[in-house]
Design a protein around this motif. Structure first.
Motif, PDB file in Angstrom:
ATOM      1  N   MET A 126       6.923   3.875 -16.256  1.00 17.00           N
ATOM      2  CA  MET A 126       5.568   4.230 -15.878  1.00 17.00           C
ATOM      3  C   MET A 126       5.510   4.423 -14.372  1.00 17.00           C
ATOM      4  O   MET A 126       6.263   3.796 -13.635  1.00 17.00           O
ATOM      5  CB  MET A 126       4.608   3.114 -16.292  1.00 17.00           C
ATOM      6  CG  MET A 126       4.483   2.955 -17.789  1.00 17.00           C
ATOM      7  SD  MET A 126       3.452   1.572 -18.339  1.00 17.00           S
ATOM      8  CE  MET A 126       2.000   1.733 -17.389  1.00 17.00           C
ATOM      9  N   ARG A 127       4.604   5.242 -13.935  1.00 13.03           N
ATOM     10  CA  ARG A 127       4.392   5.433 -12.503  1.00 13.03           C
ATOM     11  C   ARG A 127       2.979   4.987 -12.142  1.00 13.03           C
ATOM     12  O   ARG A 127       2.015   5.426 -12.752  1.00 13.03           O
ATOM     13  CB  ARG A 127       4.585   6.872 -12.086  1.00 13.03           C
ATOM     14  CG  ARG A 127       4.257   7.068 -10.580  1.00 13.03           C
ATOM     15  CD  ARG A 127       4.627   8.402 -10.061  1.00 13.03           C
ATOM     16  NE  ARG A 127       6.042   8.392  -9.734  1.00 13.03           N
ATOM     17  CZ  ARG A 127       6.609   9.261  -8.906  1.00 13.03           C
ATOM     18  NH1 ARG A 127       5.900  10.216  -8.357  1.00 13.03           N
ATOM     19  NH2 ARG A 127       7.895   9.189  -8.658  1.00 13.03           N
ATOM     20  N   ALA A 128       2.884   4.115 -11.134  1.00  7.45           N
ATOM     21  CA  ALA A 128       1.606   3.717 -10.554  1.00  7.45           C
ATOM     22  C   ALA A 128       1.628   4.175  -9.098  1.00  7.45           C
ATOM     23  O   ALA A 128       2.601   3.928  -8.384  1.00  7.45           O
ATOM     24  CB  ALA A 128       1.418   2.208 -10.629  1.00  7.45           C
ATOM     25  N   SER A 129       0.561   4.841  -8.683  1.00  7.62           N
ATOM     26  CA  SER A 129       0.514   5.316  -7.301  1.00  7.62           C
ATOM     27  C   SER A 129      -0.804   4.908  -6.655  1.00  7.62           C
ATOM     28  O   SER A 129      -1.776   4.607  -7.334  1.00  7.62           O
ATOM     29  CB  SER A 129       0.689   6.832  -7.251  1.00  7.62           C
ATOM     30  OG  SER A 129      -0.323   7.471  -7.985  1.00  7.62           O
ATOM     31  N   GLY A 130      -0.795   4.894  -5.348  1.00  6.30           N
ATOM     32  CA  GLY A 130      -1.989   4.536  -4.604  1.00  6.30           C
ATOM     33  C   GLY A 130      -1.811   4.806  -3.128  1.00  6.30           C
ATOM     34  O   GLY A 130      -0.822   5.420  -2.701  1.00  6.30           O
ATOM     35  N   THR A 131      -2.774   4.354  -2.371  1.00  5.10           N
ATOM     36  CA  THR A 131      -2.712   4.455  -0.922  1.00  5.10           C
ATOM     37  C   THR A 131      -2.772   3.047  -0.345  1.00  5.10           C
ATOM     38  O   THR A 131      -3.186   2.106  -1.022  1.00  5.10           O
ATOM     39  CB  THR A 131      -3.881   5.288  -0.366  1.00  5.10           C
ATOM     40  OG1 THR A 131      -5.112   4.672  -0.738  1.00  5.10           O
ATOM     41  CG2 THR A 131      -3.827   6.718  -0.887  1.00  5.10           C
ATOM     42  N   PHE A 132      -2.344   2.925   0.901  1.00  7.85           N
ATOM     43  CA  PHE A 132      -2.453   1.631   1.557  1.00  7.85           C
ATOM     44  C   PHE A 132      -2.800   1.801   3.021  1.00  7.85           C
ATOM     45  O   PHE A 132      -2.547   2.846   3.623  1.00  7.85           O
ATOM     46  CB  PHE A 132      -1.174   0.793   1.389  1.00  7.85           C
ATOM     47  CG  PHE A 132       0.037   1.307   2.117  1.00  7.85           C
ATOM     48  CD1 PHE A 132       0.298   0.954   3.436  1.00  7.85           C
ATOM     49  CD2 PHE A 132       0.943   2.121   1.466  1.00  7.85           C
ATOM     50  CE1 PHE A 132       1.424   1.407   4.090  1.00  7.85           C
ATOM     51  CE2 PHE A 132       2.078   2.578   2.110  1.00  7.85           C
ATOM     52  CZ  PHE A 132       2.320   2.218   3.424  1.00  7.85           C
ATOM     53  N   THR A 133      -3.397   0.766   3.556  1.00  9.26           N
ATOM     54  CA  THR A 133      -3.659   0.679   4.990  1.00  9.26           C
ATOM     55  C   THR A 133      -2.956  -0.562   5.515  1.00  9.26           C
ATOM     56  O   THR A 133      -2.791  -1.548   4.797  1.00  9.26           O
ATOM     57  CB  THR A 133      -5.171   0.576   5.296  1.00  9.26           C
ATOM     58  OG1 THR A 133      -5.707  -0.545   4.597  1.00  9.26           O
ATOM     59  CG2 THR A 133      -5.904   1.846   4.872  1.00  9.26           C
ATOM     60  N   VAL A 134      -2.531  -0.484   6.744  1.00 11.91           N
ATOM     61  CA  VAL A 134      -1.927  -1.634   7.415  1.00 11.91           C
ATOM     62  C   VAL A 134      -3.062  -2.436   8.023  1.00 11.91           C
ATOM     63  O   VAL A 134      -3.746  -1.964   8.937  1.00 11.91           O
ATOM     64  CB  VAL A 134      -0.904  -1.195   8.479  1.00 11.91           C
ATOM     65  CG1 VAL A 134      -0.362  -2.399   9.230  1.00 11.91           C
ATOM     66  CG2 VAL A 134       0.224  -0.402   7.834  1.00 11.91           C
ATOM     67  N   ALA A 135      -3.298  -3.635   7.486  1.00 10.35           N
ATOM     68  CA  ALA A 135      -4.378  -4.490   7.964  1.00 10.35           C
ATOM     69  C   ALA A 135      -3.964  -5.286   9.193  1.00 10.35           C
ATOM     70  O   ALA A 135      -4.811  -5.678   9.990  1.00 10.35           O
ATOM     71  CB  ALA A 135      -4.823  -5.440   6.852  1.00 10.35           C
ATOM     72  N   ASP A 136      -2.658  -5.532   9.340  1.00  7.35           N
ATOM     73  CA  ASP A 136      -2.172  -6.282  10.493  1.00  7.35           C
ATOM     74  C   ASP A 136      -0.709  -5.962  10.722  1.00  7.35           C
ATOM     75  O   ASP A 136       0.066  -5.856   9.769  1.00  7.35           O
ATOM     76  CB  ASP A 136      -2.325  -7.794  10.255  1.00  7.35           C
ATOM     77  CG  ASP A 136      -1.841  -8.611  11.445  1.00  7.35           C
ATOM     78  OD1 ASP A 136      -2.414  -8.454  12.544  1.00  7.35           O
ATOM     79  OD2 ASP A 136      -0.867  -9.373  11.284  1.00  7.35           O
ATOM     80  N   PHE A 137      -0.332  -5.784  11.974  1.00  9.09           N
ATOM     81  CA  PHE A 137       1.061  -5.600  12.384  1.00  9.09           C
ATOM     82  C   PHE A 137       1.265  -6.479  13.605  1.00  9.09           C
ATOM     83  O   PHE A 137       0.661  -6.226  14.650  1.00  9.09           O
ATOM     84  CB  PHE A 137       1.338  -4.132  12.726  1.00  9.09           C
ATOM     85  CG  PHE A 137       2.771  -3.856  13.084  1.00  9.09           C
ATOM     86  CD1 PHE A 137       3.689  -3.518  12.102  1.00  9.09           C
ATOM     87  CD2 PHE A 137       3.206  -3.934  14.398  1.00  9.09           C
ATOM     88  CE1 PHE A 137       5.011  -3.257  12.424  1.00  9.09           C
ATOM     89  CE2 PHE A 137       4.521  -3.674  14.734  1.00  9.09           C
ATOM     90  CZ  PHE A 137       5.432  -3.336  13.739  1.00  9.09           C
ATOM     91  N   THR A 138       2.043  -7.538  13.443  1.00  8.12           N
ATOM     92  CA  THR A 138       2.242  -8.496  14.523  1.00  8.12           C
ATOM     93  C   THR A 138       3.717  -8.559  14.906  1.00  8.12           C
ATOM     94  O   THR A 138       4.536  -9.093  14.144  1.00  8.12           O
ATOM     95  CB  THR A 138       1.760  -9.907  14.113  1.00  8.12           C
ATOM     96  OG1 THR A 138       0.387  -9.819  13.721  1.00  8.12           O
ATOM     97  CG2 THR A 138       1.918 -10.893  15.247  1.00  8.12           C
TER      98      THR A 138
END
Length: 145
Positions: free
Chosen positions: A1-13
């Motif tokens: 199965m394929r699940a796709s989406g988008t993401f945002t970087v909430a924090d980069f430390t």
């Protein structure tokens, strides 16, 4: 199965790394200096679409900021849902950029890492960044019994 989406970087430390020749116990990181600096960081991401949830990432890269050239390696712990099935699992990914494109991409779900309704998950996937900066992710996965 394929699940796709988008993401945002909430924090980069970024994490501190020792200078070349410094006591390696002072901070994690290489004690050998190369032409491209190596850095460490932690990241938090938030996902939407068929992939919903959050992740915590250990991120390392050898990257020349001025030229946009380098390679990253990441170990990510995801908690959320794929196609409405909830649980958590780990996945690893890496890629190289020449400043204009991504190549030598690697993406794998860590076998045996799934919990709850995602127990037994195996597979691969990928990450792409659209010209407008939208970050996309997909998982090609199977759920074992």
């Amino acid at each position: 199965m394929r699940a796709s989406g988008t993401f945002t970087v909430a924090d980069f430390t970024p994490a501190p790394t020792p200078a070349a020749g410094a006591d390696p116990a002072a901070a994690p990181g290489p004690e050998i200096e190369t032409a491209v600096p190596v850095g460490l960081a932690t990241m938090r991401k938030e996902f939407e679409g068929e992939v919903v949830g959050r992740s915590a990432t250990l991120f390392t890269a050898a990257f020349d900021q001025a030229k946009g050239v380098g390679t990253y390696v990441a170990m990510e712990s995801f908690e959320g849902t794929l196609h409405g099935r909830s649980g958590a699992f780990n996945f690893a990914h890496s890629a190289t950029t020449t400043g204009e494109d991504r190549q030598s991409e690697f993406f794998v779900v860590v076998p045996g890492s799934g919990t709850d309704e995602l127990a037994g998950i195996t597979g691969s996937g990928g990450i792409a960044v659209d010209p407008d900066g939208t970050h996309r992710v997909w998982f090609d996965y199977e759920l074992g019994r």
